[in-house]
Design a protein around this motif. Structure first.
Motif, mmCIF file in Angstrom:
data_model
loop_
_atom_site.group_PDB
_atom_site.id
_atom_site.type_symbol
_atom_site.label_atom_id
_atom_site.label_comp_id
_atom_site.label_asym_id
_atom_site.label_seq_id
_atom_site.Cartn_x
_atom_site.Cartn_y
_atom_site.Cartn_z
ATOM 1 N N GLN A 37 0.851 -1.194 0.000
ATOM 2 C CA GLN A 37 0.000 0.000 0.000
ATOM 3 C C GLN A 37 0.884 1.240 0.000
ATOM 4 N N GLY A 40 -1.718 6.484 1.307
ATOM 5 C CA GLY A 40 -3.087 6.889 1.051
ATOM 6 C C GLY A 40 -3.804 6.141 -0.059
ATOM 7 N N GLN A 41 -3.172 5.109 -0.592
ATOM 8 C CA GLN A 41 -3.751 4.389 -1.729
ATOM 9 C C GLN A 41 -4.398 3.076 -1.300
ATOM 10 N N GLY A 42 -5.004 2.405 -2.269
ATOM 11 C CA GLY A 42 -5.578 1.093 -2.024
ATOM 12 C C GLY A 42 -4.496 0.037 -1.935
ATOM 13 N N LEU A 43 -4.916 -1.216 -1.852
ATOM 14 C CA LEU A 43 -3.987 -2.320 -1.667
ATOM 15 C C LEU A 43 -3.644 -2.989 -2.989
ATOM 16 N N ARG A 110 6.130 -0.629 7.603
ATOM 17 C CA ARG A 110 6.381 0.576 6.796
ATOM 18 C C ARG A 110 7.846 0.562 6.377
ATOM 19 N N GLY B 102 -10.545 -2.800 -3.708
ATOM 20 C CA GLY B 102 -10.967 -1.601 -4.403
ATOM 21 C C GLY B 102 -9.963 -0.487 -4.208
ATOM 22 N N THR B 103 -10.209 0.606 -4.898
ATOM 23 C CA THR B 103 -9.298 1.748 -4.912
ATOM 24 C C THR B 103 -9.386 2.568 -3.637
ATOM 25 N N ARG B 106 -11.631 7.647 0.940
ATOM 26 C CA ARG B 106 -11.136 8.288 2.156
ATOM 27 C C ARG B 106 -12.220 9.211 2.680
#
Lengths: 114, 111
Positions: A37, A40-43, A110, B102-103, B106
């Motif tokens: 990840q 702040g993004q998706g997986l 991390r 999914g994307t 937030r």
């Protein structure tokens, strides 16, 4: 264990060094997953283990990435010759086998490559 | 390639408002999960939906699985600051059992 445990929680490494990330799944969970990840993004899926075998390693971004699982339990994700773009949170999850089971995640490692 | 698109990508609302997050795909999934992730933590499972058309409620959260098992929605009633986080849907591939995420949406709920 009670939950999925990942170590280390944080890792700072110099570009070009190798790193190993460890995942201890929930006891009895035969399926194990690695995801990445970015901030702040998706997986992003990396690799999936069923027991000790990896039927799907399609998400590994390059041959610098490898993973193994021994004894149907602990898994290690190894990144060789790290690059700055490898910086991300690496998440491990485990689940029971079966179509409608649920994945439980560790807190992640991390990784920062400087 | 299986993809799960979530919308909206970002959402900032006032406490007490209602909201809906959507998760859409062209693929059929055997089950779909919703997770919430807070900074520095791994995703935490909220719910799993399995049957097409299924609706599940978890306090102020209502989850729905589409009839064709290709899409899902999450509705939050009277949002609270504690609902703030990254919401992720994940579909379980029926052939490989791999989870496709999914994307992400937030959400920020302002007091």
């Amino acid at each position: 264990g009670a939950g999925v445990s990942q170590s280390p929680s944080n890792k700072v490494t110099e570009k070009g060094k190798d790193v190993e990330l460890r995942c201890d799944p929930i006891s009895g969970h035969t399926a194990l997953y690695w995801y990445r990840q970015s901030l702040g993004q998706g997986l992003e899926f990396l690799i999936y283990f069923q027991g000790n075998s990896a039927p799907d390693k399609s998400g590994l971004p390059s041959d610098r990435f490898s993973a193994e699982r021994t004894g149907g339990s602990v898994s290690t994700l190894t990144i060789q010759r790290t690059q700055q773009e490898d910086s991300a949170v690496y998440l491990c999850a485990s689940s029971l086998q079966g179509p409608n089971t649920e994945a439980f995640f560790g807190q992640g490692t991390r990784l920062t490559v400087v | 390639t299986q993809l799960l698109e979530q919308s909206p990508q970002f959402l900032s609302i006032q406490e007490g408002e209602n909201l809906t997050v959507y998760c859409n795909s062209s693929s059929v999934f055997s089950s779909l999960q919703w997770y919430r992730q807070e900074p520095g933590e791994g995703p935490v499972l909220l719910v799993t939906v399995v049957t097409g058309g299924e609706v599940k409620k978890l306090k102020r959260l209502t989850f729905q699985f589409g009839d064709a098992r290709k899409d899902s929605s999450l509705h939050i009633t009277a949002a609270q600051p504690g609902d703030t986080g990254l919401y992720l849907c994940a579909g379980r591939d029926s052939g490989t059992y791999k989870y496709i995420f999914g994307t992400g949406t937030r959400l920020k709920v302002l007091a």
